[in-house]
Design a protein around this motif. Structure first.
Motif, PDB file in Angstrom:
ATOM      1  N   LYS A  11      18.726  43.166  24.621  1.00 45.28           N
ATOM      2  CA  LYS A  11      19.060  43.743  23.607  1.00 45.28           C
ATOM      3  C   LYS A  11      19.008  43.184  22.179  1.00 45.28           C
ATOM      4  CE  LYS A  11      23.472  45.448  21.391  1.00 45.28           C
ATOM      5  NZ  LYS A  11      25.123  45.378  21.647  1.00 45.28           N
ATOM      6  N   ASN A  12      19.035  41.938  22.221  1.00 49.17           N
ATOM      7  CA  ASN A  12      18.941  41.053  20.837  1.00 49.17           C
ATOM      8  C   ASN A  12      17.567  40.348  20.762  1.00 49.17           C
ATOM      9  OD1 ASN A  12      21.353  42.052  20.047  1.00 49.17           O
ATOM     10  ND2 ASN A  12      22.484  40.463  20.939  1.00 49.17           N
ATOM     11  N   GLY A  13      16.696  40.496  21.845  1.00 52.88           N
ATOM     12  CA  GLY A  13      15.593  39.769  21.664  1.00 52.88           C
ATOM     13  C   GLY A  13      14.385  40.401  20.906  1.00 52.88           C
ATOM     14  N   ILE A 279      19.632  27.796  19.191  1.00 54.91           N
ATOM     15  CA  ILE A 279      19.747  27.619  20.303  1.00 54.91           C
ATOM     16  C   ILE A 279      18.561  26.933  21.021  1.00 54.91           C
ATOM     17  CG2 ILE A 279      20.382  28.883  22.556  1.00 54.91           C
ATOM     18  CD1 ILE A 279      21.105  31.149  20.461  1.00 54.91           C
ATOM     19  N   LEU A 280      19.113  25.861  21.842  1.00 51.53           N
ATOM     20  CA  LEU A 280      17.886  24.846  22.424  1.00 51.53           C
ATOM     21  C   LEU A 280      17.999  25.059  23.994  1.00 51.53           C
ATOM     22  CD1 LEU A 280      15.797  22.686  22.205  1.00 51.53           C
ATOM     23  CD2 LEU A 280      17.455  21.042  22.215  1.00 51.53           C
ATOM     24  N   ASP A 281      16.956  25.452  24.665  1.00 54.77           N
ATOM     25  CA  ASP A 281      16.769  25.110  25.956  1.00 54.77           C
ATOM     26  C   ASP A 281      16.355  23.757  26.355  1.00 54.77           C
ATOM     27  OD1 ASP A 281      15.850  25.198  28.659  1.00 54.77           O
ATOM     28  OD2 ASP A 281      15.574  27.438  28.652  1.00 54.77           O
ATOM     29  N   GLU A 282      17.241  22.978  26.753  1.00 48.48           N
ATOM     30  CA  GLU A 282      16.907  21.602  26.945  1.00 48.48           C
ATOM     31  C   GLU A 282      15.697  21.389  27.838  1.00 48.48           C
ATOM     32  OE1 GLU A 282      19.417  18.555  26.405  1.00 48.48           O
ATOM     33  OE2 GLU A 282      20.971  19.651  24.914  1.00 48.48           O
ATOM     34  N   ARG A 283      16.010  22.154  28.848  1.00 44.12           N
ATOM     35  CA  ARG A 283      14.986  22.068  30.249  1.00 44.12           C
ATOM     36  C   ARG A 283      13.629  22.285  29.648  1.00 44.12           C
ATOM     37  NH1 ARG A 283      12.724  25.238  33.885  1.00 44.12           N
ATOM     38  NH2 ARG A 283      14.107  27.200  32.884  1.00 44.12           N
ATOM     39  N   LYS A 284      13.284  23.384  28.830  1.00 45.37           N
ATOM     40  CA  LYS A 284      12.023  23.838  28.445  1.00 45.37           C
ATOM     41  C   LYS A 284      11.512  23.092  27.177  1.00 45.37           C
ATOM     42  CE  LYS A 284      12.334  28.559  30.253  1.00 45.37           C
ATOM     43  NZ  LYS A 284      12.107  30.068  29.901  1.00 45.37           N
ATOM     44  N   GLY A 285      12.563  22.284  26.560  1.00 44.61           N
ATOM     45  CA  GLY A 285      12.316  21.877  25.295  1.00 44.61           C
ATOM     46  C   GLY A 285      11.861  22.509  24.059  1.00 44.61           C
ATOM     47  N   LYS A 286      12.424  23.906  23.878  1.00 37.06           N
ATOM     48  CA  LYS A 286      12.332  24.674  23.115  1.00 37.06           C
ATOM     49  C   LYS A 286      13.162  25.481  22.558  1.00 37.06           C
ATOM     50  CE  LYS A 286       9.989  28.594  23.896  1.00 37.06           C
ATOM     51  NZ  LYS A 286       9.065  29.324  24.451  1.00 37.06           N
ATOM     52  N   ALA A 287      13.165  26.026  21.408  1.00 39.48           N
ATOM     53  CA  ALA A 287      14.549  26.874  20.769  1.00 39.48           C
ATOM     54  C   ALA A 287      14.228  28.321  21.468  1.00 39.48           C
ATOM     55  CB  ALA A 287      14.610  26.853  19.183  1.00 39.48           C
ATOM     56  N   ARG A 291      22.294  31.254  16.618  1.00 37.70           N
ATOM     57  CA  ARG A 291      23.459  31.872  16.671  1.00 37.70           C
ATOM     58  C   ARG A 291      24.106  32.274  15.232  1.00 37.70           C
ATOM     59  NH1 ARG A 291      23.903  27.083  19.442  1.00 37.70           N
ATOM     60  NH2 ARG A 291      23.928  27.121  21.738  1.00 37.70           N
ATOM     61  N   VAL A 292      24.492  33.377  15.060  1.00 38.42           N
ATOM     62  CA  VAL A 292      24.854  34.241  13.748  1.00 38.42           C
ATOM     63  C   VAL A 292      26.378  34.726  13.568  1.00 38.42           C
ATOM     64  CG1 VAL A 292      24.340  36.427  12.467  1.00 38.42           C
ATOM     65  CG2 VAL A 292      22.404  34.925  13.476  1.00 38.42           C
ATOM     66  N   LYS A 293      26.814  34.324  12.621  1.00 40.01           N
ATOM     67  CA  LYS A 293      28.257  34.706  12.136  1.00 40.01           C
ATOM     68  C   LYS A 293      28.175  36.064  11.188  1.00 40.01           C
ATOM     69  CE  LYS A 293      32.606  32.981  11.210  1.00 40.01           C
ATOM     70  NZ  LYS A 293      33.864  31.896  11.107  1.00 40.01           N
ATOM     71  N   ASP A 294      28.577  37.055  11.420  1.00 42.49           N
ATOM     72  CA  ASP A 294      28.635  38.192  10.702  1.00 42.49           C
ATOM     73  C   ASP A 294      29.849  37.637   9.306  1.00 42.49           C
ATOM     74  OD1 ASP A 294      29.607  40.812   9.229  1.00 42.49           O
ATOM     75  OD2 ASP A 294      28.315  41.407  10.636  1.00 42.49           O
ATOM     76  N   ALA A 295      28.984  37.831   8.025  1.00 46.56           N
ATOM     77  CA  ALA A 295      29.657  37.350   7.143  1.00 46.56           C
ATOM     78  C   ALA A 295      30.777  38.488   6.540  1.00 46.56           C
ATOM     79  CB  ALA A 295      28.811  37.468   5.857  1.00 46.56           C
ATOM     80  N   VAL A 296      30.954  39.502   7.017  1.00 47.61           N
ATOM     81  CA  VAL A 296      31.902  40.624   6.824  1.00 47.61           C
ATOM     82  C   VAL A 296      33.177  40.510   8.010  1.00 47.61           C
ATOM     83  CG1 VAL A 296      32.534  42.784   6.498  1.00 47.61           C
ATOM     84  CG2 VAL A 296      30.309  41.945   5.384  1.00 47.61           C
ATOM     85  N   THR A 297      32.638  40.576   9.278  1.00 47.53           N
ATOM     86  CA  THR A 297      33.484  40.837  10.320  1.00 47.53           C
ATOM     87  C   THR A 297      33.883  39.512  10.964  1.00 47.53           C
ATOM     88  OG1 THR A 297      31.748  41.027  11.957  1.00 47.53           O
ATOM     89  CG2 THR A 297      32.657  43.102  10.712  1.00 47.53           C
ATOM     90  N   GLY A 298      33.076  38.412  10.696  1.00 49.63           N
ATOM     91  CA  GLY A 298      33.253  37.172  11.568  1.00 49.63           C
ATOM     92  C   GLY A 298      32.839  37.225  13.056  1.00 49.63           C
ATOM     93  N   GLU A 299      32.342  38.293  13.241  1.00 47.12           N
ATOM     94  CA  GLU A 299      31.845  38.293  14.738  1.00 47.12           C
ATOM     95  C   GLU A 299      30.541  37.385  14.912  1.00 47.12           C
ATOM     96  OE1 GLU A 299      29.924  41.684  17.850  1.00 47.12           O
ATOM     97  OE2 GLU A 299      30.677  42.069  15.733  1.00 47.12           O
ATOM     98  N   GLU A 300      30.507  36.887  16.037  1.00 44.95           N
ATOM     99  CA  GLU A 300      29.501  35.694  16.494  1.00 44.95           C
ATOM    100  C   GLU A 300      28.564  36.454  17.346  1.00 44.95           C
ATOM    101  OE1 GLU A 300      31.173  32.186  17.539  1.00 44.95           O
ATOM    102  OE2 GLU A 300      31.842  31.878  15.591  1.00 44.95           O
ATOM    103  N   THR A 301      27.404  36.337  17.155  1.00 39.78           N
ATOM    104  CA  THR A 301      26.198  37.133  17.995  1.00 39.78           C
ATOM    105  C   THR A 301      24.986  36.037  18.227  1.00 39.78           C
ATOM    106  OG1 THR A 301      26.847  39.260  17.052  1.00 39.78           O
ATOM    107  CG2 THR A 301      24.878  39.134  18.289  1.00 39.78           C
ATOM    108  N   GLU A 302      24.277  36.305  19.300  1.00 41.11           N
ATOM    109  CA  GLU A 302      23.082  35.448  19.455  1.00 41.11           C
ATOM    110  C   GLU A 302      21.968  36.494  19.614  1.00 41.11           C
ATOM    111  OE1 GLU A 302      23.540  33.098  23.164  1.00 41.11           O
ATOM    112  OE2 GLU A 302      24.965  31.806  22.219  1.00 41.11           O
TER     113      GLU A 302
END
Length: 577
Positions: A11-13, A279-287, A291-302
């Motif tokens: 969905k968020n890719g 967001i870091l995938d330590e196994r793959k060594g890549k981002a 992570r995002v915080k909505d400035a209006v609602t405060g909701e957190e999304t990736e």
């Protein structure tokens, strides 16, 4: 749980994520989308649409609530204590594009002027549009002088990308053939007025090492078909640029790069989206995303992508990296060298000279040219004649001549018909030169996260500990004296030199917080603006700068961004990211 994560990624890719929508974020968005990548642009501030959201662009003086649009002192003190340090008071006309300091606090161990605007387009709506290339000398200076670390690139690496960017943005200026101030691909120059022409003729005749030219600015004077197709037009000489340009005459993300990205169909722009960490995938060594915080609602999304461009400005990009801790990066993302947040540079200013220019009372000019004159650097150019023993590097001047209009009487005494008649005539000619000096990179000029003081979103703030040193202080003395020398040589009267003082940040060119370099032990980014320790994350804003030069840096940011996107897309296709 795994299924939920898979659905979220679907969905968020995206193919690419760009953090920030200012000068570099807009360029990253344009280049990525035009190369076919589905790209998400995350902007922490509100939406600003070109044409629609410039509320004061055509506002007349009599429509302001207060004379000159000046806000009440109590309002300025409460909300704009830092923002008004720019030297021009925040007004009804300009406040839509500046943050309120009480909502976005920070801490100053030593004075640091953090001038900001959080909205789509960022400071591309507020910049002074002065557009100069760094020179071969600038990219070699650190290595030659043993200062900080060497740039991992040279002028020749960036020259074709300067060409590429200049064709798109449109740069007005005059070719001068100076090795230490390379010429750009210019549209016709704006014209100097009579006093400026006099200054140029007298100074160049009497002091041969000085050159005076018209400022090089990202204003269209002869729009190309490509620029017209984007809805951009010729500069109207209103000099109301800081309110937003409804003509699209000066370059901004809103008028140029974001519309270009949008027409590809590959752009998703999400305002009010504060990126809090990578967001870091330590196994793959890549981002894998942000992570995002909505400035209006405060909701957190990736959100997820294979390629991430950090273009949030030098300070905010470093904040994101420092706030992105993990087992792999306990001191901040990509911070193996402990250089993230260090080496803060700016251009120091507030020193120069001014004078009266009598003898031109019958002369005036048409329009309000949004530009001044420029005097390129003439110190420490690599020859004995220009060498200084008291400081490294050099400075240029920006300035100009003009006559004040009726606004000069807003706070003066008098009233009635005589006063009105007096103000219908222009005031006396005056000329000023303001120095613009290079600041060296110092490792202990730095920013750190302050978890004890939170902003309105509950996020850590920043503590700045930045100051100029003996090198800059010695340079400032010369900047004042050389300005007076030139005004005297031109025969002007009442020449007065001065230094009003300077706080780092006031040049609004923060640089160096995640510098490029050759060695991962002493730098954060490689020659392609990739994070050394995580090659699918690119940083192309002011954070990447290894040294500052003495010219305005935005053109270099743009060229670095276009070059880095070209590399990222090619590397991605090769499976290297």
């Amino acid at each position: 749980m795994a299924n939920l994560n898979t659905r979220a990624r679907r969905k968020n890719g995206y193919d690419a994520i760009v953090v920030g929508s200012g000068i570099t974020g807009g360029w990253a968005a344009k280049e990525l989308t035009e190369k076919g990548l589905k790209t998400l642009v995350l902007e922490r501030g509100r939406m600003v649409k070109h044409l629609e959201d410039y509320p004061t662009a055509t506002m007349s003086p009599w429509e302001a609530q207060y004379p000159g649009g000046r806000l009440p002192p109590a309002d300025l003190k409460a909300h704009y204590r830092v923002q008004q340090r720019t030297g021009y008071t925040i007004t009804e006309y300009t406040r839509p594009f500046f943050v309120k300091d009480d909502e976005h606090p920070y801490t100053e161990t030593q004075r640091f002027d953090w001038i900001r605007g959080y909205h789509v387009g960022g400071r591309s709506l507020q910049w002074a549009r002065q557009t100069y290339r760094h020179s071969p000398m600038d990219f070699e200076a650190n290595a030659r002088e043993g200062v900080a670390v060497d740039w991992p690139i040279r002028y020749e690496d960036l020259a074709p990308w300067y060409d590429y960017v200049e064709r798109f943005i449109g740069v007005s200026g005059q070719s001068e053939g100076l090795a230490h101030l390379p010429d750009s691909l210019f549209q016709p120059p704006m014209e100097m007025n009579c006093v400026e022409k006099h200054l140029k003729a007298q100074v160049e005749a009497k002091i041969p090492d000085r050159r005076i030219t018209i400022g090089r600015v990202a204003h269209l004077t002869a729009p190309t078909e490509e620029q017209l197709a984007l809805g951009r037009g010729k500069c109207q000489n209103r000099n109301l640029c800081i309110r937003g340009c409804p003509f699209g005459a000066y370059f901004s993300s809103n008028s140029a790069t974001l519309p270009a990205a949008e027409r590809t169909g590959n752009l998703t722009l999400r305002p009010d989206s504060i990126v809090t960490s990578l967001i870091l995938d330590e196994r793959k060594g890549k981002a894998t995303g942000v992570r995002v915080k909505d400035a209006v609602t405060g909701e957190e999304t990736e959100f997820y992508a294979d390629v991430i461009f950090l273009c949030a400005s030098a300070i905010n990009t470093a904040w994101i990296m420092l706030n992105s801790t993990s087992k792999r990066f306990p001191n901040g993302f990509g911070n193996d060298s402990d250089q993230v947040g260090r080496n803060i540079m700016d251009h120091h200013l507030g020193v120069g000279a001014q004078a009266a220019a009598p003898g031109y009372e019958e002369m005036y000019y048409s329009g309000r040219r949004p530009n001044g004159i420029y005097i390129p650097r003439f110190r420490n150019l690599g020859d004995k004649a220009s060498a200084r023993s008291d400081y490294l590097r050099g400075f240029g001047y920006q300035g100009g001549a003009g006559r004040p209009g009726w606004e000069r009487g807003l706070n003066g005494p008098g009233f009635g018909a005589d006063r009105k008649a007096e103000l219908t005539q222009p005031g006396p000619w005056a000329v000023r030169l303001g120095g613009f000096g290079e600041m060296l990179p110092y490792a202990d000029n730095r920013m750190t996260l302050n978890t004890a003081l939170k902003d309105q979103h509950g996020l850590p703030t920043i503590t700045f500990d930045v100051t100029i040193r003996d090198n800059e202080k010695a340079m400032r003395k010369d900047m004042r004296l050389a300005a007076m020398e030139m005004l005297d040589a031109a025969g002007f009267k009442n020449v007065v030199g001065g230094d009003t003082g300077y706080g780092p940040g006031l040049g609004i060119h923060e640089m160096g917080t995640a510098r490029m370099g050759r060695d991962p032990k002493t730098s954060v980014l490689n020659a392609h603006n990739q994070v050394h320790a995580c090659r699918n994350v690119y940083v192309t804003d002011g954070a990447a700068m290894t040294s500052a030069s003495c010219v305005n840096p935005s053109l270099t940011y743009m060229a670095l961004t276009a070059r880095a996107v070209d590399h990222a897309v090619a590397a991605s296709k090769r499976g290297e990211l």
